[in-house]
Scaffold this active site. Structure first.
Site, PDB file in Angstrom:
ATOM      1  CE  LYS A 119      -4.480  -1.672   1.926  1.00 36.56           C
ATOM      2  NZ  LYS A 119      -5.427  -1.203   2.977  1.00 36.56           N
ATOM      3  CE  LYS A 202      -6.607  -7.706  -2.482  1.00 31.58           C
ATOM      4  NZ  LYS A 202      -6.389  -7.315  -0.957  1.00 31.58           N
ATOM      5  CE  LYS A 205     -14.008  -3.365   0.102  1.00 33.61           C
ATOM      6  NZ  LYS A 205     -14.015  -3.107   1.744  1.00 33.61           N
TER       7      LYS A 205
HETATM    8  P1  AMP Z   1     -11.143  -5.688   3.171  1.00 34.83           P
HETATM    9  O1  AMP Z   1     -12.226  -5.232   2.075  1.00 34.83           O
HETATM   10  O2  AMP Z   1      -9.953  -5.342   2.429  1.00 34.83           O
HETATM   11  O3  AMP Z   1     -11.663  -4.983   4.539  1.00 34.83           O
HETATM   12  O4  AMP Z   1     -11.445  -6.994   3.221  1.00 34.83           O
HETATM   13  C1  AMP Z   1     -12.502  -7.882   3.849  1.00 34.83           C
HETATM   14  C2  AMP Z   1     -12.241  -9.242   3.792  1.00 34.83           C
HETATM   15  O5  AMP Z   1     -12.533  -9.722   2.475  1.00 34.83           O
HETATM   16  C3  AMP Z   1     -10.953  -9.816   4.197  1.00 34.83           C
HETATM   17  O6  AMP Z   1     -11.410 -11.045   4.941  1.00 34.83           O
HETATM   18  C4  AMP Z   1     -10.189 -10.055   2.972  1.00 34.83           C
HETATM   19  O7  AMP Z   1      -9.338 -11.142   2.733  1.00 34.83           O
HETATM   20  C5  AMP Z   1     -11.333 -10.538   1.968  1.00 34.83           C
HETATM   21  N1  AMP Z   1     -11.135 -10.090   0.744  1.00 34.83           N
HETATM   22  C6  AMP Z   1     -11.014  -8.958  -0.035  1.00 34.83           C
HETATM   23  N2  AMP Z   1     -10.581  -9.149  -1.266  1.00 34.83           N
HETATM   24  C7  AMP Z   1     -10.573 -10.711  -1.459  1.00 34.83           C
HETATM   25  C8  AMP Z   1     -10.398 -11.204  -2.767  1.00 34.83           C
HETATM   26  N3  AMP Z   1     -10.094 -10.716  -3.807  1.00 34.83           N
HETATM   27  N4  AMP Z   1     -10.457 -12.504  -2.540  1.00 34.83           N
HETATM   28  C9  AMP Z   1     -10.863 -13.211  -1.355  1.00 34.83           C
HETATM   29  N5  AMP Z   1     -10.859 -12.706  -0.131  1.00 34.83           N
HETATM   30  C10 AMP Z   1     -10.980 -11.186  -0.165  1.00 34.83           C
END
Ligand code: AMP
Ligand code: TRP
Length: 340
Positions: A119, A202, A205
């Site tokens: 990041k 990956k 968002k």
């Molecule tokens: P975040 O949006 O970064 O707060 O992520 C929230 C949850 O979603 C966490 O458990 C991440 O590991 C999961 N997550 C986010 N992006 C992915 C992705 N592309 N594939 C699988 N899990 C994801």
């Protein structure tokens, strides 16, 4: 010293920055919903707004984002009658325990965190101190509830390992076994959902093009268009799953199909052996629309009544505080902080 046993308890969190993606849904939210009412003593799910502000958030967007993520969790089946659902900033104990952990975690450990490095990029000097300390707050989120298991996507594995290191170091330094050594739960076919335009990245968002990701609020036409335009190689689906080796984009679409259909990737390949993308992509798009459209509809319905979402989050926060307060109080005692 006697071994403390901990009731099996789930905690997980999600940031309210930007919209929810199919990666969030398959890698986290869908799995969280499925863990309710099972073998777990308590399931606790948190919209981690204090994590979101480690990078700039417009206040109005943060408020809306928090409600939208809460709506997404509710619409995906997280049931406030079965789980504790709240937003992090309403339970001040998270920040207090994080401070204690800031004094336990070592700079060397933080410097190894790959998510910070990714990041921050070349601009580490310009990042907030909060972004650097973020994994310590995450450890506090988890350990404040003595959570034994944390269901997350693959990208969070290192942070859960740091949580284990912090718990072990605290226990060792203070001669206690107060904190559990938490296990990550990273299972199923979609623990790392990849970008639809580049199978080495990956799905996130914040990716620059909206075509890279499926948003949980996308309508049926948009979902179909994005899957049809998803990058693939020219070869058809093979006869056996192992033959997908080295075909990142193809593997990703098969994994997404499997996770949406609740079957294994092997079963997907068996069903579509020899099929070309002209056949598989529309089938995948139809399946995604079938599964996601009702959730998007329910999210919209919930978002029409933000006061009700706020009420649910406040109620969850009250339940969370009842669990968190005694753990923080005991931690302060162990550390030697005088309490009147
Ligand atoms: P975040 O949006 O970064 O707060 O992520 C929230 C949850 O979603 C966490 O458990 C991440 O590991 C999961 N997550 C986010 N992006 C992915 C992705 N592309 N594939 C699988 N899990 C994801
Ligand atoms: N760091 C996680 C992410 O970016 C979110 C998170 C914060 C979390 N606290 C947590 C996940 C505690 C699991 C447990 O996805």
């Amino acid at each position: 010293m006697t071994e403390t046993t901990f009731a099996p308890r789930i905690f997980s969190g999600i940031k309210p920055s930007g919209g929810l993606t199919l990666g969030n849904y398959l890698g986290a939210i869908k799995r969280w919903a499925g863990m309710q009412g099972g073998e777990w003593d308590t399931t606790i799910y948190c919209v981690v707004d204090l994590h979101a502000i480690t990078v700039w958030q417009d206040p109005e967007d943060l408020r809306n984002g928090t409600r939208e993520v809460a709506a997404g969790l509710l619409a995906s089946g997280i049931d406030p009658a079965q789980s504790v659902l709240f937003n992090q900033s309403q339970v001040h104990e998270h920040v207090e325990l994080a401070w204690i952990f800031n004094c336990v975690a070592r700079l060397g450990w933080m410097n190894r965190m790959t998510q910070f490095k990714e990041k921050a990029g070349k601009n580490a000097e310009k990042q907030s101190l909060g972004l650097y300390a973020y994994p310590s707050l995450m450890a506090a989120d988890i350990l404040l509830y003595h959570a034994t298991h944390v269901p997350v996507g693959e990208d969070q594995k290192q942070h859960v390992e740091l949580t284990r290191d912090i718990a072990a170091r605290f226990n060792h330094d203070y001669g206690t076994d107060f904190f559990p050594i938490t296990e990550p739960v990273i299972d199923g076919p979609a623990t790392r959902v990849m970008n639809l335009r580049d199978g080495t990245k990956k799905m996130s968002k914040s990716g620059e093009s909206d075509m890279e990701r499926i948003n949980m609020t996308d309508d049926a036409d948009t979902i179909s268009r994005k899957f049809k335009k998803a990058r693939t190689d020219p070869a058809p689906l093979p006869d056996a799953f192992e033959e997908l080796e080295g075909r990142a984009e193809a593997t990703n679409l098969v994994d997404i199909y499997a996770a949406l259909a609740d079957i294994t990737p092997e079963e997907v390949v068996a069903e579509y052996a020899g099929a070309g993308w002209g056949q598989f992509k529309p089938a995948l798009a139809d399946l995604a629309v079938e599964k996601l459209s009702p959730i998007a509809g329910e999210m919209r319905r919930l978002m029409d009544d933000p006061a009700e979402i706020d009420r649910l989050l406040a109620h969850g926060a009250e339940q969370a505080r009842a669990l968190a307060a005694p753990v923080l109080a005991r931690t302060y005692e162990v550390v030697g902080l005088v309490r009147g």
